[in-house]
Motif scaffolding. Structure first.
Motif, PDB file in Angstrom:
ATOM      1  N   ARG A 262      54.763  46.165 -18.622  1.00 14.16           N
ATOM      2  CA  ARG A 262      56.131  46.569 -18.925  1.00 14.16           C
ATOM      3  C   ARG A 262      56.946  46.809 -17.646  1.00 14.16           C
ATOM      4  O   ARG A 262      58.124  46.430 -17.568  1.00 14.16           O
ATOM      5  CB  ARG A 262      56.111  47.840 -19.784  1.00 14.16           C
ATOM      6  CG  ARG A 262      57.505  48.274 -20.218  1.00 14.16           C
ATOM      7  CD  ARG A 262      57.449  49.407 -21.234  1.00 14.16           C
ATOM      8  NE  ARG A 262      56.768  50.564 -20.693  1.00 14.16           N
ATOM      9  CZ  ARG A 262      55.582  51.003 -21.119  1.00 14.16           C
ATOM     10  NH1 ARG A 262      54.968  50.354 -22.104  1.00 14.16           N
ATOM     11  NH2 ARG A 262      55.002  52.062 -20.587  1.00 14.16           N
ATOM     12  N   LEU A 265      57.986  43.488 -15.908  1.00 14.33           N
ATOM     13  CA  LEU A 265      58.850  42.749 -16.821  1.00 14.33           C
ATOM     14  C   LEU A 265      60.225  43.410 -16.920  1.00 14.33           C
ATOM     15  O   LEU A 265      61.265  42.731 -16.974  1.00 14.33           O
ATOM     16  CB  LEU A 265      58.207  42.647 -18.207  1.00 14.33           C
ATOM     17  CG  LEU A 265      57.045  41.648 -18.331  1.00 14.33           C
ATOM     18  CD1 LEU A 265      56.387  41.767 -19.709  1.00 14.33           C
ATOM     19  CD2 LEU A 265      57.541  40.220 -18.115  1.00 14.33           C
ATOM     20  N   THR A 266      60.233  44.727 -16.962  1.00  8.88           N
ATOM     21  CA  THR A 266      61.510  45.452 -17.017  1.00  8.88           C
ATOM     22  C   THR A 266      62.341  45.171 -15.765  1.00  8.88           C
ATOM     23  O   THR A 266      63.566  44.940 -15.851  1.00  8.88           O
ATOM     24  CB  THR A 266      61.249  46.966 -17.154  1.00  8.88           C
ATOM     25  OG1 THR A 266      60.483  47.209 -18.334  1.00  8.88           O
ATOM     26  CG2 THR A 266      62.561  47.735 -17.244  1.00  8.88           C
ATOM     27  N   SER A 267      61.633  45.184 -14.610  1.00  7.11           N
ATOM     28  CA  SER A 267      62.335  44.906 -13.349  1.00  7.11           C
ATOM     29  C   SER A 267      62.871  43.485 -13.318  1.00  7.11           C
ATOM     30  O   SER A 267      64.028  43.235 -12.915  1.00  7.11           O
ATOM     31  CB  SER A 267      61.392  45.138 -12.167  1.00  7.11           C
ATOM     32  OG  SER A 267      60.951  46.480 -12.158  1.00  7.11           O
ATOM     33  N   ILE A 268      62.023  42.521 -13.729  1.00  6.30           N
ATOM     34  CA  ILE A 268      62.434  41.116 -13.714  1.00  6.30           C
ATOM     35  C   ILE A 268      63.627  40.897 -14.635  1.00  6.30           C
ATOM     36  O   ILE A 268      64.631  40.257 -14.268  1.00  6.30           O
ATOM     37  CB  ILE A 268      61.247  40.215 -14.130  1.00  6.30           C
ATOM     38  CG1 ILE A 268      60.174  40.234 -13.036  1.00  6.30           C
ATOM     39  CG2 ILE A 268      61.707  38.789 -14.391  1.00  6.30           C
ATOM     40  CD1 ILE A 268      58.873  39.563 -13.437  1.00  6.30           C
ATOM     41  N   ILE A 269      63.539  41.431 -15.874  1.00 10.25           N
ATOM     42  CA  ILE A 269      64.638  41.272 -16.840  1.00 10.25           C
ATOM     43  C   ILE A 269      65.904  41.950 -16.333  1.00 10.25           C
ATOM     44  O   ILE A 269      67.028  41.423 -16.445  1.00 10.25           O
ATOM     45  CB  ILE A 269      64.217  41.826 -18.215  1.00 10.25           C
ATOM     46  CG1 ILE A 269      63.102  40.952 -18.820  1.00 10.25           C
ATOM     47  CG2 ILE A 269      65.406  41.878 -19.175  1.00 10.25           C
ATOM     48  CD1 ILE A 269      62.450  41.551 -20.047  1.00 10.25           C
ATOM     49  N   GLY A 270      65.702  43.153 -15.743  1.00 11.81           N
ATOM     50  CA  GLY A 270      66.865  43.891 -15.231  1.00 11.81           C
ATOM     51  C   GLY A 270      67.593  43.124 -14.131  1.00 11.81           C
ATOM     52  O   GLY A 270      68.842  43.010 -14.141  1.00 11.81           O
ATOM     53  N   ALA A 272      67.375  39.906 -13.570  1.00  9.34           N
ATOM     54  CA  ALA A 272      67.903  38.654 -14.132  1.00  9.34           C
ATOM     55  C   ALA A 272      69.262  38.899 -14.800  1.00  9.34           C
ATOM     56  O   ALA A 272      70.218  38.117 -14.627  1.00  9.34           O
ATOM     57  CB  ALA A 272      66.911  38.064 -15.136  1.00  9.34           C
ATOM     58  N   GLU A 273      69.380  39.981 -15.560  1.00 10.22           N
ATOM     59  CA  GLU A 273      70.643  40.326 -16.215  1.00 10.22           C
ATOM     60  C   GLU A 273      71.731  40.624 -15.179  1.00 10.22           C
ATOM     61  O   GLU A 273      72.906  40.234 -15.330  1.00 10.22           O
ATOM     62  CB  GLU A 273      70.445  41.529 -17.138  1.00 10.22           C
ATOM     63  CG  GLU A 273      69.660  41.203 -18.399  1.00 10.22           C
ATOM     64  CD  GLU A 273      69.479  42.436 -19.275  1.00 10.22           C
ATOM     65  OE1 GLU A 273      69.737  43.556 -18.778  1.00 10.22           O
ATOM     66  OE2 GLU A 273      69.060  42.281 -20.439  1.00 10.22           O
ATOM     67  N   MET A 292      61.969  39.712  -7.998  1.00  7.52           N
ATOM     68  CA  MET A 292      61.432  39.037  -9.183  1.00  7.52           C
ATOM     69  C   MET A 292      60.185  38.227  -8.812  1.00  7.52           C
ATOM     70  O   MET A 292      59.200  38.199  -9.568  1.00  7.52           O
ATOM     71  CB  MET A 292      62.502  38.121  -9.803  1.00  7.52           C
ATOM     72  CG  MET A 292      63.659  38.893 -10.449  1.00  7.52           C
ATOM     73  SD  MET A 292      65.085  37.839 -10.822  1.00  7.52           S
ATOM     74  CE  MET A 292      64.387  36.779 -12.069  1.00  7.52           C
TER      75      MET A 292
END
Length: 465
Positions: A262, A265-270, A272-273, A292
């Motif tokens: 988590r 993934l949270t860092s990558i998604i954050g 990316a957004e 990322m």
């Protein structure tokens, strides 16, 4: 029916059967002995009556010149020898009664009279109208005619004694039955008490009270059963504890795995957004993509390590006996560069001892262990790698003088994702699977991992074969 009552009823039945058989045998034996003695006595009495009757007959023959009236003679014999429980009858040759005028006991006596006429004394036992009689018959002659003198004795009193003895046994048996019932009830209760205790304990264990045990006091079969039950309960409790611990470990594994996945993934998604929303800025884009990339590599490392653990469990190892000293030298040469970054000296302390190992996998284990020791050690320290012997067998070890661990941490350190210093592990890119992987490899070698550690004094990890 409860087992206690089964024991009680069994004892009562055995008592009744035993008493009945004993009573019958004793009473019948006493009765038969007494009857035989009475028969002998009756035969003697009949013999005396017969001799005296013949003597009386001979005397009367001389006095009366053989003109004796047999009816009068017979009545005089009856008067002289008959009493309240003995009787005398005289029969003619044709089997009819001469004296008295009619039979005293109305039974058919033709066969015995016929036998007596042949000159043989005989006797026969008969029951009639609730009485028991013995009939003794013997022939005598007068005036060339044959007569039978029959001596009859009432033996009913013997039968009454037999009945009284049966009654006595019955009374004694009832008293004994009450006594036996009281004792058996008490004894059966005492005997069954350990079993009832065992039943209660099994019920409590079935409800989840695994610490409950049977109190062992007896040294008989029930005591042995209780002792073995306690051992079984100990094993069950240990297995339940192990299952609970394994369940907790699995839950921690799932929680840690979820956390490890988590976070990146949270860092990558954050990021990316963020990159999708903001205008292009080279520095911001470079920083975001770099983070990322770093988190993606860490997830890949996690996946590879987990895969390596699975492969380690399933793939066969190439284990054979080989000298451990050259292998340890190779490992130290590999790790020397990383140790020199903190000015840590790697020392080898071993002899030419052979171990049954898979060379490649044992290298993986020692590289992990030495890497952990380097991370836990301060600069200008040393790490000792080597082998030794103790009462358990040969062992390999890695010893450092670093931070060490508490007792609680020692018991958890080989669990997947567990890290003693979480901040250090993240900085160095670790995910806490190193020792878990080492432990799997060591198990495949039929060896065990032992950890000795004290806070601020260092850690020694042994691989005991």
């Amino acid at each position: 029916m409860k087992f206690r009552w089964k024991i009680f009823l069994l004892c009562i039945i055995i008592y009744i059967i035993t008493l009945s058989i004993t009573g019958i045998l004793v009473t019948e034996n006493s009765y038969n002995n007494l009857l035989n003695k009475e028969i002998d006595r009756c035969l003697k009495e009949q013999n005396n009556v017969y001799k005296n009757s013949i003597l009386y007959l001979m005397v009367n023959q001389k006095q009366m010149d053989n003109n004796i009236d047999m009816v009068n003679y017979g009545h005089r014999i009856v008067e002289m020898f008959e009493d309240e429980d003995s009787y005398i009858e005289i029969f003619k040759e044709n089997g009819t009664v001469l004296v008295p005028s009619e039979k005293i006991i109305n039974v058919d006596r033709k066969e015995e009279i016929k036998t007596s006429m042949k000159g043989k004394r005989n006797y026969i036992m008969r029951r009639n109208n609730g009485h028991h009689y013995i009939f003794i018959n013997q022939v005598f002659e007068m005036n060339n005619k044959k007569f039978v003198l029959s001596y009859i004795k009432d033996l009913t009193e013997i039968d009454k004694q037999k009945t009284k003895q049966y009654g006595y046994f019955l009374e004694v048996g009832i008293i004994g039955l009450i006594f036996i019932a009281a004792i058996t009830s008490r004894i059966s209760k005492m005997m069954i008490k350990p079993i009832e205790n065992l039943t209660d304990v099994t019920y409590n264990i079935a409800k989840g009270n695994y610490k409950d045990r049977v109190k062992v006091k007896n040294i008989d079969e029930i005591g042995i059963l209780a002792e073995r039950f306690n051992k079984m309960a100990d094993e069950i409790e240990n297995k339940i504890t192990q299952l609970e611990n394994e369940s907790k470990k699995k839950q921690r594994f799932i929680d840690n795995l979820a956390h490890e996945l988590r976070t990146p993934l949270t860092s990558i998604i954050g990021y990316a957004e963020l990159l999708m929303k903001i205008k292009y800025d080279e520095e911001t884009f470079h920083k975001g993509l770099n983070y990322m990339y770093f988190e993606g590599k860490r997830m890949l490392k996690l996946a590879n390590t987990l895969m390596k653990m699975i492969i380690t469990r399933e793939d066969p190892l190439n284990i054979y006996s080989q000298n451990i000293k050259p292998i340890l030298k190779e490992i130290l040469e590999v790790m020397e560069i990383k140790a020199s970054e903190k000015n840590i000296k790697l020392k080898l302390s071993t002899e030419d001892i052979k171990f049954n190992v898979d060379k490649d996998m044992i290298k993986v284990v020692f590289i992990n262990l030495i890497d952990n020791s380097i991370k836990a050690s301060e600069g200008d320290s040393e790490i000792i790698v080597g082998s030794g012997k103790n009462f358990d067998g040969n062992y390999l070890f890695v010893k450092d003088y670093g931070k060490g661990m508490s007792e609680e941490e020692i018991s958890k350190v080989i669990e997947p994702f567990y890290r003693v210093d979480k901040s250090r592990a993240r900085k160095d890119g670790g995910v806490g699977l190193g020792l878990a992987l080492c432990n799997e490899v060591i198990k495949r070698h039929n060896a065990k991992l032992e950890i000795e550690s004290k806070l601020n004094r260092g850690t020694t990890i042994k691989l005991v074969f």
